[in-house]
Design a protein around this motif. Structure first.
Motif, PDB file in Angstrom:
ATOM      1  N   ASN A  12       0.810  -1.224   0.000  1.00  0.00           N
ATOM      2  CA  ASN A  12       0.000   0.000   0.000  1.00  0.00           C
ATOM      3  C   ASN A  12       0.844   1.277   0.000  1.00  0.00           C
ATOM      4  OD1 ASN A  12       0.987  -0.051   2.592  1.00  0.00           O
ATOM      5  ND2 ASN A  12      -0.982   0.176   3.616  1.00  0.00           N
ATOM      6  N   GLY A  13       2.166   1.126  -0.183  1.00  0.00           N
ATOM      7  CA  GLY A  13       3.025   2.305  -0.299  1.00  0.00           C
ATOM      8  C   GLY A  13       3.601   2.786   1.017  1.00  0.00           C
ATOM      9  N   LEU A  14       3.137   2.257   2.143  1.00  0.00           N
ATOM     10  CA  LEU A  14       3.688   2.663   3.444  1.00  0.00           C
ATOM     11  C   LEU A  14       4.978   1.897   3.715  1.00  0.00           C
ATOM     12  CD1 LEU A  14       0.431   2.634   5.613  1.00  0.00           C
ATOM     13  CD2 LEU A  14       1.581   4.628   4.660  1.00  0.00           C
ATOM     14  N   THR A  15       5.849   2.499   4.517  1.00  0.00           N
ATOM     15  CA  THR A  15       7.090   1.828   4.914  1.00  0.00           C
ATOM     16  C   THR A  15       7.076   1.656   6.425  1.00  0.00           C
ATOM     17  OG1 THR A  15       8.280   2.833   3.072  1.00  0.00           O
ATOM     18  CG2 THR A  15       9.616   1.957   4.862  1.00  0.00           C
ATOM     19  N   VAL A  16       7.314   0.429   6.892  1.00  0.00           N
ATOM     20  CA  VAL A  16       7.396   0.188   8.340  1.00  0.00           C
ATOM     21  C   VAL A  16       8.828  -0.215   8.685  1.00  0.00           C
ATOM     22  CG1 VAL A  16       4.987  -0.450   8.716  1.00  0.00           C
ATOM     23  CG2 VAL A  16       6.595  -2.213   8.066  1.00  0.00           C
ATOM     24  N   ARG A  17       9.270   0.206   9.854  1.00  0.00           N
ATOM     25  CA  ARG A  17      10.597  -0.190  10.337  1.00  0.00           C
ATOM     26  C   ARG A  17      10.369  -1.186  11.454  1.00  0.00           C
ATOM     27  NH1 ARG A  17      14.147   2.234  14.027  1.00  0.00           N
ATOM     28  NH2 ARG A  17      16.357   1.815  13.603  1.00  0.00           N
ATOM     29  N   LEU A  18      10.935  -2.372  11.309  1.00  0.00           N
ATOM     30  CA  LEU A  18      10.664  -3.410  12.303  1.00  0.00           C
ATOM     31  C   LEU A  18      11.913  -4.258  12.524  1.00  0.00           C
ATOM     32  CD1 LEU A  18      10.366  -5.829  10.067  1.00  0.00           C
ATOM     33  CD2 LEU A  18       7.990  -5.153  10.040  1.00  0.00           C
ATOM     34  N   ALA A  74      -3.693   1.876   9.630  1.00  0.00           N
ATOM     35  CA  ALA A  74      -3.080   2.200   8.329  1.00  0.00           C
ATOM     36  C   ALA A  74      -2.783   0.934   7.525  1.00  0.00           C
ATOM     37  CB  ALA A  74      -1.797   3.000   8.550  1.00  0.00           C
ATOM     38  N   LEU A  75      -2.491  -0.169   8.243  1.00  0.00           N
ATOM     39  CA  LEU A  75      -2.184  -1.430   7.552  1.00  0.00           C
ATOM     40  C   LEU A  75      -3.447  -2.134   7.072  1.00  0.00           C
ATOM     41  CD1 LEU A  75       0.418  -3.062  10.009  1.00  0.00           C
ATOM     42  CD2 LEU A  75       0.914  -1.779   7.947  1.00  0.00           C
ATOM     43  N   SER A  76      -4.552  -1.974   7.821  1.00  0.00           N
ATOM     44  CA  SER A  76      -5.729  -2.813   7.568  1.00  0.00           C
ATOM     45  C   SER A  76      -6.860  -2.104   6.834  1.00  0.00           C
ATOM     46  CB  SER A  76      -6.260  -3.374   8.895  1.00  0.00           C
ATOM     47  OG  SER A  76      -6.563  -2.318   9.778  1.00  0.00           O
ATOM     48  N   GLN A 103      -3.728  -5.432   1.881  1.00  0.00           N
ATOM     49  CA  GLN A 103      -2.444  -5.369   1.161  1.00  0.00           C
ATOM     50  C   GLN A 103      -2.546  -6.042  -0.205  1.00  0.00           C
ATOM     51  OE1 GLN A 103      -0.114  -3.426   2.203  1.00  0.00           O
ATOM     52  NE2 GLN A 103      -0.996  -3.049   4.202  1.00  0.00           N
ATOM     53  N   LEU A 104      -3.361  -7.094  -0.280  1.00  0.00           N
ATOM     54  CA  LEU A 104      -3.564  -7.775  -1.564  1.00  0.00           C
ATOM     55  C   LEU A 104      -4.302  -6.854  -2.536  1.00  0.00           C
ATOM     56  CD1 LEU A 104      -3.187 -10.381  -3.114  1.00  0.00           C
ATOM     57  CD2 LEU A 104      -5.239 -11.292  -2.053  1.00  0.00           C
ATOM     58  N   TYR A 105      -5.311  -6.153  -2.007  1.00  0.00           N
ATOM     59  CA  TYR A 105      -6.048  -5.185  -2.833  1.00  0.00           C
ATOM     60  C   TYR A 105      -5.112  -4.088  -3.327  1.00  0.00           C
ATOM     61  CZ  TYR A 105      -8.640  -0.823  -3.568  1.00  0.00           C
ATOM     62  OH  TYR A 105      -9.074   0.378  -4.077  1.00  0.00           O
TER      63      TYR A 105
END
Length: 646
Positions: free
Chosen positions: A94-100, A184-186, A257-259
């Motif tokens: 979806n274009g977001l970046t997460v730091r994990l 934001a993820l869901s 995320q699949l969408y």
């Protein structure tokens, strides 16, 4: 046994600190070396996540019970003592970046499992990590300040499946910030601006797509072995387009995320679709964007409906399994028959000019055609077996054009045949039959009716009605940004004034759908596109002098002519007897039923990527509903790992 000195760099002491020198003997095991090292290090801390990395050999010394001699370590070995879990930036569909926190010492397959558990995505075997493609350079200054959502505070090991009352996983319930990240993820993102679409890398050809698919990480090796460093950025994407056991109640992040991955594939023209389909995709995006902003209020009632739905589904499955044998017998006794007048056209045959009408009969997985209904008891003009063929729709509702395009495998390549239906009803029945036959399934199969229903509902959505109600909606919704909903090709072709009424016309047919239904419908239409699920690799077939493209799909391999873009040949996995890789000359060899042997070397990717795709899809086909909670990791590695020559 003589003692000797071993130098080890301790990462925690800083880049300028000298290595720690230990006096060791060859029969000392790695665990003993770590113990000595910790005792000789001035820092006091928890070292449980640390391990030794052997720089020259590019591997971790994770077997701590093995001796230095068994590992083959001598005095000249450059060893680094470092933490195994480090921060990684992960770009989501979806274009977001997460730091994990990600594990840099396990195989990538396990690392992805850890990331998916943290993000609450079920079936991590469908995803993998990909080295990103650079965005257009002009925009680099802006993109360097991208927002990064920080999830490093959530430890990977404690990420659990438990959820709180509001449907948020327990490990996201610690603070409002984490709850915001989960939302934001869901929840689908709002439509991107035309500038954001223009900024993204857009593959211009099949070769460009092949270069992207050559960037998948190797699932059987760890991040460190593939040159990935702390805080590097990777993309998390769905790699295998075989989606198993999707449950809206548990799969909010996975579905979203699949969408998003499907939406970007369409906006960036990564997958081709017709103009009518693009308008429908645009309408669904507009609706999803609208509904997702007002969804929190309806989420609770939706959850209750999901409970009811899943209970009914379980009951349905139970009843099917109990009474299956009797209903199967009944189905087989009363297998539906298809016979009708249709028109046929063969583009490559000089004998037929244009479409000619014949009487068609469908039996098992074959179609036969006769001059007329009266002659249908005699010998047919031709019988075509559809097992293993390609079936693609060519429909234009406005022009009342209902074509079925068939690509039928023959020894010398592919034969192209078009069937023309008179109306939607006839098209839905014959299209459903052709799709089932291509998979080797007869009309007696219980999925025949549901296939027809799916095609009918798809046609109904395309059947735009420009009623007064539609015009009223158009007037009130003048402000929709149509260029955010269609790919650049249609942005150039049409003005906003032309696009708005067409998208709003299509919108009338989807305006009543709930968020979950709209997302599911979007994915359904995406999966019905002819090029759905294709990953490309440029290869050189054995005995050929030119490069060609190999398309890898969930159920088949496709040989594509690079110059013309035509499908030359199709091979299905269910006809595959075995496949091998010669790791010395990097060549893949596949044997199919009927003494068909195919061999090729890869140009734009390592042959390991092709080997992993084939093995991965075969692994996906082994999953079943009752085993869905257990992931057979060992089988995945057996099918995809490969035994590379040392």
């Amino acid at each position: 046994m003589a003692a000797w000195d071993l130098s080890i760099t301790v990462e925690d002491l800083g880049p300028d600190a000298p290595p720690v020198s230990l006096s060791v003997m060859s029969d000392l095991h790695v665990g003993g070396v770590i113990l000595k090292l910790v005792e000789n290090t001035p820092i006091k801390r928890d070292w449980s996540d640390h391990a030794l990395w052997w720089e020259q050999k590019q591997r971790w010394l994770l077997r701590t019970s093995w001796t230095l001699e068994k590992h083959g370590i001598h005095a000249d070995a450059r060893l680094i003592f470092m933490v195994q879990h480090k921060a990684l930036k992960v770009g989501l569909p979806n274009g977001l970046t997460v730091r994990l926190g990600a594990c840099f010492s396990n195989p990538v397959f396990q690392t992805v499992m850890g990331i998916c558990t943290l993000l609450n995505i079920r079936h991590p075997e469908e995803l993998s990590l990909l080295q990103p493609v650079e965005e257009k350079k002009k925009k680099k200054e802006k993109s360097s300040t991208e927002e990064i959502l920080d999830l490093t505070v959530v430890p990977l090991s404690t990420a659990s499946r438990t959820t709180l009352s509001n449907g948020i996983p327990a490990h996201f319930g610690g603070s409002p910030e984490l709850e915001g990240i989960y939302k934001a993820l869901s929840v689908p993102q709002t439509s991107p601006t035309p500038e954001a679409i223009a900024k993204q890398y857009r593959p211009a050809s099949v070769v460009d797509k092949a270069h992207i698919h050559g960037r998948w990480l190797d699932s059987s090796r760890c991040l460190m072995q593939q040159g990935i460093q702390e805080n590097d950025k990777l993309w998390l994407r769905f790699k295998y387009f075989a989606f198993h056991d999707i449950e809206p109640k548990y799969d909010a992040v996975r579905l979203t995320q699949l969408y998003e991955q499907a939406r970007w594939a369409i906006l960036l023209e990564d997958i081709d679709c017709t103009e009518e389909e693009m308008m429908l995709f645009g309408a669904l995006q507009y609706h999803i964007s609208k509904v997702s902003q007002s969804e929190p209020e309806t989420a609770k009632s939706a959850a209750a409906m999901d409970d009811l739905e899943s209970a009914l589904q379980c009951l349905e499955v139970k009843m099917e399994s109990e009474g299956g044998s009797a209903s199967d017998m009944l189905n087989n006794m009363t297998a539906p028959e298809l016979h009708d007048y249709l028109k046929i056209f063969r583009p490559k045959r000089l004998t037929l000019k244009g479409y000619k009408q014949y009487w068609f009969k469908f039996q098992d997985t074959s179609i036969s055609y006769f001059k007329s209904k009266e002659e249908s008891n005699g010998e047919p003009i031709q019988q075509i077996n559809l097992k293993g063929c390609e079936v693609a729709p060519d429909v234009n509702m406005a022009a009342q054009k209902f074509l079925i395009r068939l690509l039928i495998p023959v020894p010398e390549g592919m034969n192209e045949v078009y069937l023309r239906c008179e109306n939607e009803e006839q098209y839905a029945r014959w299209m459903a039959a052709c799709r089932l036959a291509s998979k080797g399934t007869s009309l007696a199969d219980s999925s025949f009716q549901s296939e027809i229903r799916g095609i009918r509902s798809f046609l109904a959505m395309q059947n735009t009605s420009s009623s007064s109600h539609g015009n009223a909606a158009a007037a009130s919704d003048e402000n929709i940004n149509t260029y955010s909903l269609v790919s650049p090709r249609y942005q150039k072709k049409y003005k906003t004034k032309q696009l708005t009424p067409r998208i709003l016309d299509a919108y009338q047919n989807v305006a009543q759908l709930s968020l979950v239904d709209a997302v599911s419908r979007f994915l359904q239409i995406w999966q019905a596109l002819p090029d759905f699920g294709l990953s490309y690799v440029v290869v050189r077939f054995k005995g050929s002098r030119k490069d060609e493209v190999l398309g890898i799909a969930p159920n088949r391999l496709i040989r594509i002519d690079l110059g013309v873009g035509d499908v030359v040949k199709t091979w299905r996995y269910n006809n595959m007897k075995q496949w091998n890789v010669n790791w010395d000359i990097r060549q893949v060899a596949i044997e199919f039923e009927g003494n068909i042997n195919v061999a090729f070397s890869c140009v734009t990717a390592d042959c390991k990527i092709v080997h992993e795709f084939i093995g991965g899809y075969i692994f996906m086909s082994t999953r079943s509903r009752h085993k869905s909670d257990q992931l057979d990791e060992e089988l995945f590695h057996k099918l995809t790992g490969g035994h590379e020559a040392l």
